[in-house]
Design an enzyme around this catalytic site. Structure first.
Site, PDB file in Angstrom:
ATOM      1  N   LYS A  69       0.862  -1.194   0.000  1.00 56.05           N
ATOM      2  CA  LYS A  69       0.000   0.000   0.000  1.00 56.05           C
ATOM      3  C   LYS A  69       0.899   1.245   0.000  1.00 56.05           C
ATOM      4  CE  LYS A  69      -3.908   2.055   2.537  1.00 56.05           C
ATOM      5  NZ  LYS A  69      -4.750   1.985   3.760  1.00 56.05           N
TER       6      LYS A  69
ATOM      7  N   SER B  43      -9.777   2.239   2.723  1.00 56.71           N
ATOM      8  CA  SER B  43      -8.843   2.910   1.861  1.00 56.71           C
ATOM      9  C   SER B  43      -7.872   2.007   1.115  1.00 56.71           C
ATOM     10  CB  SER B  43      -8.039   3.906   2.690  1.00 56.71           C
ATOM     11  OG  SER B  43      -7.197   3.211   3.610  1.00 56.71           O
TER      12      SER B  43
ATOM     13  N   SER C  60     -10.217   0.069   6.932  1.00 55.19           N
ATOM     14  CA  SER C  60      -9.551   0.204   5.633  1.00 55.19           C
ATOM     15  C   SER C  60      -8.863  -1.042   5.098  1.00 55.19           C
ATOM     16  CB  SER C  60      -8.514   1.334   5.694  1.00 55.19           C
ATOM     17  OG  SER C  60      -9.146   2.579   5.589  1.00 55.19           O
TER      18      SER C  60
END
Lengths: 493, 496, 95
Positions: free
Chosen positions: B81, B161, B185
């Site tokens: 990420k 997210s 997330s």
């Protein structure tokens, strides 16, 4: 009595007396190797951004980890201020934007400081003692530094100081004069230097004071205060307070009101000036720093620190008065610096303490002041002075010769006894030699002899002549006694 | 073990074993994924691809494997990420303000992975500063969910997210990915892309080097295709870190070894407050089915109460923006990141750089956070929200006196269409209604794919555990996984 | 509680985010939407409840007072939009 003392501090305005009220916030840099929350060096004076870690530069994802030594020093200082140590305290973020403040917040302690209420006692000239309450002491980060004079259009930011550990020490508004303000700062500096928690070096900014000043009519409530930022010498503190108090009195007496504001002291002009920043009203949005947990201390650790505290100035002063019989004034002067007190104790080890104190204050400190030196770099150590004093006490040398010997060692070095021996400075106590010199002086000055007989007070002139003739080596008491007999001056009383 | 024709079909566990057995090389596996990534650019799962670095790392891994000194993840290609700082590789946090930021340091979690021999394929897309539940707030445009509703060509969000990581794992563009979870997330995107997402206990993984959103809630975790893979990943990601004051020194057990233990004798709590009005019936149906599966395997199902559940989300939307408003103050255009041109003075420089650098949702949250911390409002909002956090943590503590783990739905619904919720912040926030409680209390939670909606979109179930009891969470998640037998796959409509 | 345009302008100023005038009113609406929603927290009786300080049950870690970091001004300033001689450079700050 108390009322008259207070009244003596009032400032006379054109419409009557005013009282000054002063409180202080002192930032004292913890003497540590590394910063409060990062492993970068806290040393002063490196190349730009050389003592900066990614934490200090607030790079994304960087996190603070606290330096145990800094916590210990805050606790030690708190104990030295006879303050309450809070076993649980909290680090908060104080949010504001400034190029010196890379993360956009300063990690500080707001609601729950590590140290609570304490006190500092001030000994003022005239024997008065004033207690200044300490409201709190907390740990916080220093900011970086912006240089504005490198370019017309730009400021240059150096973060070397950013994150260095500071102790902010906040007093109660307990000071009533510029002298008290200066005395407080001196005393606080002495305490932290005794403790070794801050080097107290005001030139390098290791200690800075924000001074809150207000004035009021005696007996009335507190007036509106102005904060004078970053006053960085003892002298400036009293100048700044005096100027600011006078400024406020002038405004009030002209029918004006004081605006609460932050001011800075211009040491060259000797005045304070409003810092009219474009900043809107501050709203620091304090909240507990979620990157840190509450700071919880073990009582056992605090006790251990307490046991390791050195003797502090107040206790030392009491002991010097008690054990050495020094006056409060002498003791106060001597304990002001730990090095000076240590020097005194070595000097006074086996001689009359009052003589040692006088010698230290008049001879040693006088010469140091003249040369712009401190006790730490005195060219003559306590041991050599002690031997000079012992020779003087034993009557081996006179007081005048003692000073000469000190001067010789001061400039050229050497051993006191050897200098006295080699230069033949030993005091003449042999009565026949002194009598001889007395006879010679009397024979050469018959007119003076008659004058002295009429006015015995003039005998001193003969003493001087005899001392001169003997190269200062004659024992003054012996000279006196022989002269008195020979000139027929009656013993006093 | 016979290798599948396409090595991208391997689970991480199988790939690891095949690499160790030298049935496949890391370079071969890495090339497979690099070409899959190249072919899947339509999913916009990656912000930065790092093929050269990946191949260099794969070569090193192969050399070690050849010498027989392969480490636990030797040669395993992963996606990271783009919130984890990676030394020498641009790290954007999905924001224009960090568009050209190249960290001179490596986050602890990714360093742990490289120390275990893993290979980095690239940096995945995310909501800007991890603020979002759909990936739509990314400066780099939303990643796209590999799943589409039956008979529809409508692009769906991959959740957020960690949407890029979820899309990449779901579309087999990597063996596993890292995510971070502040309010859901990891778990919410995992649920809506049909993969496994684990948020560990707060303090289990170091936060050092991860771009901070809300410090008291953020936690890194793995996103994988199986529960076993999540166990393997967490084993390497977790560590106690002297550089993170909130990382906790609790031993890391052998997670993989524990997942097969079954749920016999475990007491599984069903929190009644998670049955919310307006949730699609298939959510509650799946939840009931999950409880049945566990019961059938010998678990005892108990109803528990978490009375303050409904206040978790609003409390979160005070605490998280408050912390974010302060955490994001460092993005000021002075030391790194975007700086506005033509600033007249320093304040102008701050205001323009931040207005240009932050997107709408980030600005909204920074303003809310600034407001709730401001003078006169702090106690009414922030202090109250932190008190409610205490009540929520107490709810869980009481529930865990009655059970060993909790079973809940992971999300209130399946993936939704791009643009569908982006104009209504509050309805977007509601995506995290089942996940956010866990963050507020710092507990571990996993989302496991468990079924499909009538439209053929994946749904997940969530297991919540006691602090530092990831082992029970994984073990229970594994039981759900085995019972669900989730084998559905998105059609590869994106493959070019 | 709700915000008005002046409040939004003030907090935008505090947050150092330039907010063009035409964005103020929409922001008022958006923030008030969120604030109205969080208002339900007022239903909760929080009397006597301590605010959560940390979800982690441990003592604050402390490091030794040893210099372990710094000394790399190149790395610290490598990403600077404007720099000179290892300084970060910003428009002139008037103190």
């Amino acid at each position: 009595m108390a009322a008259s003392k207070a009244a003596s501090k009032y400032i006379e305005g054109s419409t009557g007396p005013w009282e000054i009220v002063i409180g202080m916030e002192v930032h004292a840099q913890v003497s540590s190797n590394a910063k409060l929350f990062s492993g970068a060096s806290a040393e002063f004076g490196a190349e730009p951004n050389a003592h900066v870690s990614f934490v200090d530069a607030a790079m994304p994802g960087m996190l603070p980890v606290i330096n145990r030594f800094c916590v210990e020093q805050a606790v030690r200082t708190g104990l030295g201020l006879k303050a309450k140590i809070n076993l649980e305290s909290v680090f908060d973020r104080k949010n504001y934007f400034y190029p010196d403040q890379p993360s956009g917040y300063q990690i500080s302690q707001y609601k729950y400081p590590v140290v609570g209420e304490g006190e500092v006692m001030l000994d003022l000239a005239g024997g008065e003692t004033v207690r200044v309450g300490i409201e709190r002491l907390h740990l916080e980060q220093d900011a970086g530094k912006s240089l504005h004079d490198q370019s017309a259009d730009y400021s240059f930011v150096d973060l070397n100081r950013a994150g260095v550990a500071l102790m902010e020490i906040v007093t109660r508004p307990d000071m009533r004069s510029a002298d008290e303000a200066a005395a407080f700062l001196r005393k606080l500096r002495a305490i932290v230097r005794y403790l070794g928690t801050c080097d107290g070096n005001m030139d390098e900014g290791s200690m800075r004071a924000d001074v809150n000043v207000s004035v009021r009519r005696p007996g009335e409530g507190l007036g509106t205060r102005c904060e004078i930022k970053n006053v960085n010498s003892m002298r400036f503190v009293s100048h700044a307070v005096e100027f600011e108090a006078r400024r406020q009195i002038d405004i009030l007496e002209a029918g004006g009101t004081i605006r609460q504001e932050t001011r800075q002291f211009d040491s060259r002009a000797g005045e304070t000036r409003s810092m009219r920043s474009k900043e809107d009203a501050h709203d620091y949005r304090y909240f507990p720093d979620p990157d840190l947990l509450p700071l919880v201390l073990d009582q056992a650790w605090v006790t251990e620190i307490e046991r390791s505290l050195p003797e502090l100035p107040d206790a030392k002063k009491d002991r010097f008065m008690r054990d050495y019989g020094l006056s409060p004034y002498d003791a106060g002067v001597i304990v002001a610096e730990r090095e000076l007190a240590d020097y005194f104790e070595a000097l006074a080890a086996d001689v009359e303490p009052k003589a040692a104190a006088n010698w230290l204050n008049n001879e040693v400190l006088g010469r140091l002041n003249r040369d712009g030196r401190t006790i730490a770099d005195s060219p003559v150590d306590a041991g050599a002075n002690n031997r000079i004093l012992k020779m003087m006490a034993a009557g081996t040398i006179s007081g005048k010769i003692a000073k000469d010997v000190l001067d010789i060692i001061w400039s050229d070095g050497g051993d006191p006894e050897e200098i006295v021996k080699a230069r033949g400075l030993t005091q003449v106590t042999d009565t026949s030699a002194i009598e001889k010199a007395v006879e010679a002086v009397i024979a050469a000055n018959p007119a003076k002899v008659e004058e002295v007989k009429a006015k015995p007070k003039l005998a001193g002139w003969f003493v001087g002549q005899v001392m001169k003739a003997t190269g200062g080596k004659a024992n003054p008491q012996a000279v006196n006694a022989i002269l008195k007999t020979r000139l027929g001056i009656p013993e006093e009383g | 073990m016979p290798l599948p024709a396409n090595p991208a079909e391997l689970t991480l566990a199988d790939a690891r074993d095949a690499l160790r057995a030298r049935a496949i090389s890391s370079v071969e596996l890495t090339r497979t994924f690099l070409s899959a990534i190249e072919g899947a650019r339509g999913l916009n799962a990656f912000i930065t691809e790092t093929p050269e670095r990946a191949l260099a790392m794969a070569e090193d891994a192969d050399a070690r494997l050849a010498n027989g000194d392969g480490r636990p993840l030797e040669g395993v290609p992963l996606a990271i990420k783009d919130l984890f700082c990676t030394r020498g590789v641009r790290t954007t946090a999905g924001s224009r303000i960090l568009d050209n930021f190249v960290p001179p340091y490596e986050s602890t979690v990714t360093q742990n992975l490289w120390n275990a021999g893993a290979v980095m394929l690239g940096k995945t897309n995310l909501d800007e500063f991890a603020m979002g539940s759909s990936n739509e707030t990314s400066f780099y445009k939303s990643a796209i969910n590999p799943w589409r509703a039956k008979g529809s060509n409508q692009d769906l969000v991959p959740g957020g997210s960690s949407g890029g990581s979820a899309a990449a794992v779901s579309a087999h563009l990597c063996l596993a990915a890292t995510g971070t979870d502040t309010g859901g997330s990891i778990r919410q995107p995992a649920a809506v892309t049909g993969i496994v997402g684990l948020k560990p206990t707060y303090g289990r993984c170091s936060r050092w080097g991860i771009v901070a959103f809300a410090s008291s809630l953020d936690q890194a975790g793995p996103m994988t295709r199986t529960v076993r893979d999540a166990a393997i990943m967490l084993q390497q990601m977790a560590s106690v870190d002297a550089k993170d004051s909130t990382s906790v020194d609790v031993p890391v057990p052998d997670y993989e070894a524990g997942i097969d233990a079954g749920v016999k004798g475990l007491r599984i709590g069903i929190p009644k407050e998670y049955r919310i009005d307006g949730a699609p019936p298939e959510i509650n149906a799946l939840w009931a089915k999950g409880a049945e599966w566990l019961k059938a395997q010998g678990a005892e199902i108990v109803e528990v109460s978490l009375p303050h559940t409904k206040y978790a989300l609003p409390a979160y939307y005070i605490v998280a923006p408050a912390e974010a408003s302060s955490n994001l103050a460092r993005y000021d255009g002075v030391r790194y990141g975007h700086r506005a041109s033509n600033a007249s003075d320093i304040i102008d420089l701050y205001e323009k750089s931040r207005a240009e650098g932050f997107g709408a949702e980030v600005q909204r949250r920074v303003l809310i956070g600034t407001y709730v911390l401001s003078a006169g409002y702090y106690d009414a909002y922030y202090t109250r929200a932190q008190k409610i956090r205490t009540l929520i943590a107490q709810d869980f503590a009481r529930a865990f006196e009655q059970c060993d783990a909790l079973l809940t739905p992971a999300t209130p619904g399946p993936a939704f269409a791009i643009g569908e919720k982006s104009n209504d912040p509050v309805s977007m926030y509601l995506n995290d209604v089942f996940t956010v409680t866990v963050n507020l209390a710092g507990l571990p939670g996993i989302s496991v794919p468990a079924g499909l909606t009538a439209d053929g979109l994946p749904l997940g179930l969530q297991i919540i555990g006691k602090a530092f009891d990831e082992a029970t969470v994984l073990r229970t998640g594994h039981a759900i996984e085995q019972a669900a037998g989730f084998t559905a796959r998105p059609a590869m409509w994106w493959a070019s | 509680m709700s915000v008005d345009k002046d409040t939004v302008r003030r907090i935008a100023k505090l947050a150092r985010i330039a907010l063009e005038e035409e964005r103020v009113e929409p922001m008022v609406q958006e923030l008030n939407g969120i604030l109205a929603w969080v208002e339900q927290l007022e239903e909760v009786d929080v009397e006597g409840v301590a605010p959560l300080t940390s979800v982690v049950a441990q003592k604050l870690k402390m490091r030794d007072d040893v210099v372990t970091d710094g000394g790399d001004a190149d790395a610290v300033t490598a990403n600077a939009p404007l720099g000179e001689d290892h300084f970060f450079v910003v428009p002139k700050v008037v103190e």
